[in-house]
Design a protein around this motif. Structure first.
Motif, mmCIF file in Angstrom:
data_model
loop_
_atom_site.group_PDB
_atom_site.id
_atom_site.type_symbol
_atom_site.label_atom_id
_atom_site.label_comp_id
_atom_site.label_asym_id
_atom_site.label_seq_id
_atom_site.Cartn_x
_atom_site.Cartn_y
_atom_site.Cartn_z
ATOM 1 N N GLY A 93 60.268 9.670 27.930
ATOM 2 C CA GLY A 93 61.216 10.773 28.001
ATOM 3 C C GLY A 93 62.541 10.273 28.535
ATOM 4 O O GLY A 93 62.745 9.070 28.706
ATOM 5 N N GLN A 97 64.858 13.592 33.265
ATOM 6 C CA GLN A 97 63.892 14.685 33.243
ATOM 7 C C GLN A 97 63.165 14.760 34.581
ATOM 8 O O GLN A 97 62.703 13.749 35.117
ATOM 9 C CB GLN A 97 62.875 14.459 32.113
ATOM 10 C CG GLN A 97 61.888 15.583 31.888
ATOM 11 C CD GLN A 97 62.487 16.738 31.109
ATOM 12 O OE1 GLN A 97 63.544 16.599 30.492
ATOM 13 N NE2 GLN A 97 61.830 17.881 31.159
ATOM 14 N N GLU A 98 63.060 15.967 35.142
ATOM 15 C CA GLU A 98 62.460 16.128 36.467
ATOM 16 C C GLU A 98 61.027 15.614 36.511
ATOM 17 O O GLU A 98 60.630 14.939 37.463
ATOM 18 C CB GLU A 98 62.493 17.603 36.891
ATOM 19 C CG GLU A 98 61.935 17.840 38.292
ATOM 20 C CD GLU A 98 61.981 19.297 38.703
ATOM 21 O OE1 GLU A 98 61.494 19.617 39.812
ATOM 22 O OE2 GLU A 98 62.487 20.130 37.920
ATOM 23 N N SER A 99 60.233 15.917 35.486
ATOM 24 C CA SER A 99 58.832 15.470 35.486
ATOM 25 C C SER A 99 58.737 13.950 35.442
ATOM 26 O O SER A 99 57.821 13.353 36.017
ATOM 27 C CB SER A 99 58.075 16.085 34.307
ATOM 28 O OG SER A 99 58.601 15.627 33.065
ATOM 29 N N HIS A 246 57.562 13.606 27.851
ATOM 30 C CA HIS A 246 58.125 14.510 28.858
ATOM 31 C C HIS A 246 59.239 15.345 28.234
ATOM 32 O O HIS A 246 60.430 15.091 28.420
ATOM 33 C CB HIS A 246 58.623 13.700 30.054
ATOM 34 C CG HIS A 246 57.528 13.078 30.842
ATOM 35 N ND1 HIS A 246 57.187 13.478 32.110
ATOM 36 C CD2 HIS A 246 56.640 12.096 30.515
ATOM 37 C CE1 HIS A 246 56.161 12.753 32.554
ATOM 38 N NE2 HIS A 246 55.810 11.910 31.591
ATOM 39 N N MET A 247 58.827 16.357 27.476
ATOM 40 C CA MET A 247 59.771 17.229 26.773
ATOM 41 C C MET A 247 59.046 18.505 26.365
ATOM 42 O O MET A 247 57.811 18.561 26.336
ATOM 43 C CB MET A 247 60.343 16.521 25.547
ATOM 44 C CG MET A 247 59.298 16.092 24.532
ATOM 45 S SD MET A 247 59.993 15.116 23.173
ATOM 46 C CE MET A 247 60.390 13.595 24.017
#
Length: 381
Positions: A93, A97-99, A246-247
C-alpha cells in the motif's frame, strides 16, 4: 438418566474442535456437540484455506502467533498430514496509509523480522504484482496458508482418538448452569458436566444471551472468490505469497489473496471487511453476489492482472464481529466453570489451535499463560 462428562464443548468449528482436542489431551472425558454436520459450510471454519501470519497491527497478536505456530507444527505431527503451507506474506500500500504505518510500528515493537520493499523491488521479486508508483510493501517469510477444513477435522479426529465423544447434527435446546456443574439438553438427551466451553460462532449471541451474557455481536456474510490464473505456475504457493492490500474500494476493505497448490481451486481473492451485517444467522442470505465478483476482479486487474481470470467458484462465509474486532476469550462472570470463545471477527482461524488450548486452560485452571487483555468479556458488560 443424564450422561456424565468432565467437559462439554458446544460448536465443532475451528475453536470448538481445538478445545475438544486439548481437553481430551488433558485427560478429560469430553463431549463435543455440533448442531450441523461436521465441516459444514454455514459458519466460519469451512474451506480449503485461511491465511496464517505474524504481521499484525498489535504486538499482542504477534506474540500470540509466536505461541500458535509451534502448536500447528505439533498438530501436523500428531495428525500425520500437512496443514500449513509456507508462502511468505506481502502487505502492500502507500506508506502514508494509517494501517500501513500502524503495522510497521507493531512489527518493530514486537521485534518481528520482515523486509521493507519499494514498488520496484516488489516487481522484481514478485512480477505478478503491479503496484502504483509510490507504493511499498512489507514481506514476512513465515506467512502462508492453513488448510482450514483439514485443521478442523484433524482436531476432531485426534480428540476422538483420545476418547472424546462427538455428536454432530445435535442442536442444544437448553443450558442449565449449577454452582459447580452444568446441564446441557438436546431434543433427545440430557448431559451433565463439570465444565462447559461455548464456541458457537455466529450462533453465540443468542446462546449466550440465555446465560445472561449480552454481547454486541454482528454477523457479516462475506464472500470468497476463486479465480483461474492466466499462468497457473506463477500463482503456486512456492512463487506467489499470500497478500494484503492496504486500501479500500467498491469491492470492500483491505483485499487479500491466497495461492493454492491445486490448480482446480485457483487463486482466492476477497476482502477483509466491507459487507453489510445482520443480527442473526437466520437473516443471512448465502446467495453470492455476481456484481461483487466483478468488482474484486477489477481490483485484481489493476494490481495482480494475472489473477483476474475466469471465476472458478464463489461462496459466502460468516464473520462474527465485535465492535472493536478483538476476540472474546473469558470465563462466565458468575459461573467460572463455563468459558467462552466468541467474536473472532474474521481473523481468528490462524489462532484456533491456540484458542483451544487457552480455553482448556481457563476451564481447567481458571487462567491461561497467554495474554488475554484484549479479549475480556468485561469490556462489553
Amino acid at each position: 438418566m443424564a450422561q456424565q462428562f468432565d467437559a462439554i464443548v458446544l460448536g465443532a468449528g475451528g475453536m470448538g474442535s481445538a478445545a475438544a482436542y486439548y481437553l481430551a489431551k488433558s485427560g478429560q472425558k469430553v463431549l463435543l456437540l455440533e448442531q450441523f454436520e461436521l465441516n459444514h459450510q454455514k459458519g466460519s471454519s469451512y474451506g480449503v484455506s485461511r491465511v496464517i501470519r505474524y504481521t499484525y497491527d498489535n504486538p499482542i497478536y504477534i506474540d500470540l502467533m509466536r505461541a500458535a505456530y509451534p502448536l500447528w507444527f505439533a498438530l501436523e505431527e500428531a495428525a500425520k498430514e500437512q496443514l500449513y503451507v509456507k508462502t511468505g506474506g506481502l502487505d502492500f500500500g502507500f506508506p502514508s496509509q494509517e494501517s500501513f504505518q500502524t503495522l510497521k510500528q507493531s512489527m518493530d515493537e514486537a521485534k518481528l523480522d520482515y523486509e521493507y520493499l519499494e514498488a520496484d523491488e516488489v516487481s522484481q521479486r514478485f512480477p505478478q504484482f503491479h503496484l502504483d508508483d509510490g507504493m511499498a510493501a512489507f514481506f514476512q517469510a513465515e506467512a502462508g496458508l492453513l488448510r482450514a477444513s483439514r485443521c478442523v477435522l484433524a482436531h476432531t479426529r485426534l480428540a476422538e482418538k483420545l476418547g472424546a465423544t462427538i455428536r454432530d447434527r445435535t442442536p442444544v435446546t437448553k443450558i442449565i448452569p449449577y454452582t459447580s456443574s452444568v446441564e446441557v439438553q438436546t431434543k433427545t438427551e440430557t448431559y451433565l458436566a463439570e465444565r462447559l466451553v461455548i464456541t458457537a460462532g455466529s450462533w453465540s449471541k443468542a446462546l449466550l444471551a440465555k446465560q445472561g451474557i449480552n454481547l454486541p455481536l454482528k454477523i457479516m456474510p462475506c464472500q470468497l472468490g476463486f479465480y483461474q490464473p492466466k499462468e497457473p505456475a506463477a500463482f503456486k504457493p512456492e512463487s506467489f505469497p499470500v497478500f494484503f492490500a492496504h486500501m479500500n474500494g467498491d469491492y470492500g476493505e483491505m483485499p487479500y489473496g491466497i495461492p493454492h497448490e491445486d490448480e482446480s481451486i485457483g487463486v482466492k481473492v476477497t476482502t477483509f471487511y466491507g459487507w453489510q451485517t445482520v443480527d442473526r444467522p437466520s437473516e443471512v442470505d448465502y446467495t453470492p453476489s455476481e456484481e461483487w465478483v466483478e468488482r474484486i476482479r477489477n481490483f485484481s486487474r489493476q494490481y495482480i492482472p494475472g489473477a483476474a481470470g475466469e471465476t472458478i467458484s464463489t461462496r459466502r462465509c460468516l464473520y462474527t464481529l465485535t465492535p472493536d474486532k478483538h476476540f472474546v476469550v473469558d470465563r462466565h462472570p458468575h459461573y467460572s466453570h463455563i468459558v467462552l470463545g466468541a467474536g473472532f471477527s474474521g481473523h481468528g482461524f490462524k489462532f484456533s489451535t491456540l484458542i483451544g488450548k487457552m480455553l482448556t486452560e481457563l476451564a481447567l485452571e481458571g487462567k491461561t499463560q497467554h495474554d488475554t487483555s484484549l479479549f475480556k468479556l468485561s469490556r462489553f458488560q
